[in-house]
Design a protein around this motif. Structure first.
Motif: not given
Length: 503
Positions: A143, A170, A244, A338, A341, A385
């Motif tokens: 993300l 990330e 995340a 996800a 994204e 999330q």
């Protein structure tokens, strides 16, 4: 450039050859800020052309390349349309918010810049890192844009990059946890925390307390170390990796999720495990466990917490169920966020029939959320999330898994109307609208909303029936919340057109 990088940028303008990381970071950071600006304070104008035009509170006109991730913002000047970069966009946003609210705010613009700089650091780190082989871990750690409707989704408290990058999901971080010993007479705990005792060995008279390395950098416990209430015991013999949620890590070896306090503002909140949330944890989690009993969906239970009485919030750690025993055999769990994204292994890359995939997705995600509300008075925070979706070998969704008791509300502790509004925001606006938009982007002409309407119609719930004819949905105003200094948990909504209505 590898395939994953191409996919991640599908909804951003294709960069010219040799574009620097700085330009890519500007584009990633501008998209969520533009989403907030256009949703919350801009007036859309019926201008012809391929770029939507908006009037800002001060009268200026702004146009963008439209879509799920707006890009290439331009402001009208006497000399025509003038492109604005991220720094200029932050300045423009601050000026317009001051006019709109009559309030000034020096903190939020700094967070917007910090968020953009964090993205630049993450992009650089990702180019040097090796992506994990596990598709679930890749989904949790992809993300780079983050919350699509927050003005500073990647802000890390304004601290130096070196302080937080080693722990950034990330950047595909992995690290052992610090092990502390807390003197037994200072331990505070509730629920099932036995899994913590298996992470290492505490000396006589002490109990084991794992800590996030960044957590210890942010809080001082010097006095407790000096007087012996707290001792250092080294680190775990295994690595964990951040999800995340950044302060929640997964430990594959013992199959545990552990959630920590971080004294850093990330999106709307200082990410502490607050005392009032911990004290109601068992009641909340027990209610959700009952709501999910004998259902194909799963709840990752927040089993309990342990901390020290002299640093109740600062050193708290929450123990959450792992994946084994919850994920259906033969399936792969993936973070729902996800999917919008993107990451290598996204089932939307291979789904040939978007209608069938979407119906399976709705069938996995929607029923458990509505049933928990209707039958048990449980308001799940089922946003992107907090939702995992397990897919079979063909990438078809077969099971939903939900997490995070901290965000759960219970009726009648919150009024039914307020609980339903929150449920609709999290499930429909934050979640289904985003996945539907990706499907429409990947399959031009695909309309996701008739199937969503059919799924909601199956549930004998008055609020669900009313939702199908409601003209609007509640959209959370993260930009205005942060600008006006509202409490992070104090959600305020504005009406958005309801795509479920009139179909």
């Amino acid at each position: 450039m590898n395939r994953r990088e191409r996919v991640n940028r599908v909804d951003l303008p294709p960069p010219p050859a040799g574009t620097a990381v700085a330009h890519r970071a500007d584009a990633y950071a501008a998209a969520p800020l533009l989403n907030c600006l256009l949703r919350e304070i801009a007036e859309p104008l019926p201008e012809p052309g391929d770029r939507p035009v908006y009037r800002l509170p001060g009268g200026r006109l702004l146009r963008v390349r439209g879509g799920r991730r707006p890009a290439e913002p331009e402001v009208e000047t006497a000399d025509g349309w003038q492109r604005v970069g991220h720094t200029e966009l932050v300045k423009l946003t601050a000026e317009e918010l001051t006019r709109h609210t009559g309030l000034s705010n020096h903190e939020l613009p700094a967070e917007m810049i910090d968020s953009r700089d964090a993205v630049a650091a993450l992009l650089t780190a990702r180019e040097r890192a090796t992506a994990p082989g596990d598709p679930y871990q890749r989904s949790e750690q992809c993300l780079v844009t983050g919350h699509p409707y927050h003005p500073a989704p990647k802000s890390r408290g304004g601290g130096p990059v070196a302080a937080w990058l080693p722990y950034a999901p990330e950047a595909h971080a992995r690290f052992p946890l610090v092990l502390l010993g807390v003197r037994e007479d200072a331990v505070v705990e509730e629920g099932d925390t036995t899994a913590l005792d298996a992470l290492g060995q505490a000396p006589p008279g002490y109990r084991l307390l794992p800590a996030h390395p960044w957590q210890l950098d942010l809080v001082s416990c010097a006095e407790a170390f000096e007087d012996g209430r707290l001792v250092r015991l080294g680190t775990t013999g295994f690595e964990t990796w951040p999800t995340a949620a950044i302060r929640t890590v997964y430990a594959p070896a013992p199959d545990l999720f552990l959630k920590f306090s971080l004294d850093v503002r990330i999106t709307n909140d200082i990410r502490r495990l607050w005392r009032h949330d911990l004290l109601k944890l068992r009641r909340t989690d027990d209610a959700v466990v009952r709501a999910f009993a004998e259902r194909p969906a799963a709840w990752l239970s927040d089993r309990g917490y342990r901390t020290a009485d002299f640093a109740f919030e600062e050193l708290a750690v929450l123990v959450r169920d792992g994946l084994r025993g919850h994920v259906r055999p033969g399936t792969t769990p993936l973070l729902a966020a996800a999917l919008v994204e993107d990451f290598e292994g996204n089932p939307l890359d291979t789904a040939e029939d978007p209608a069938a995939w979407w119906e399976a997705y709705l069938g996995a995600v929607v029923p458990p959320v509505l049933s928990a509300f209707a039958d048990h008075g449980v308001v799940l925070e089922a946003h992107l999330q907090n939702t995992l979706v397990a897919v079979d070998a063909d990438g078809t969704p077969v099971q939903a898994l939900f997490r995070d008791a901290e965000g759960v509300k219970l009726l009648p502790e919150v009024p039914r109307g307020a609980g339903w509004e929150r449920l609709v925001y999290c499930l429909v606006v934050n979640h289904l609208c985003e996945v539907a938009a990706v499907l429409a982007e990947r399959h031009p002409g695909f309309d996701a909303w008739p199937a969503a309407r059919r799924e909601l119609s199956r549930h004998d719930l008055p609020e669900a029936a009313a939702l199908l004819s409601a003209p609007t949905l509640p959209g959370k105003t993260n930009l205005l919340l942060r600008w006006t200094g509202a409490d992070g948990a104090d959600a305020r909504y504005l009406p958005l057109p309801n795509p479920l209505a009139g179909r």
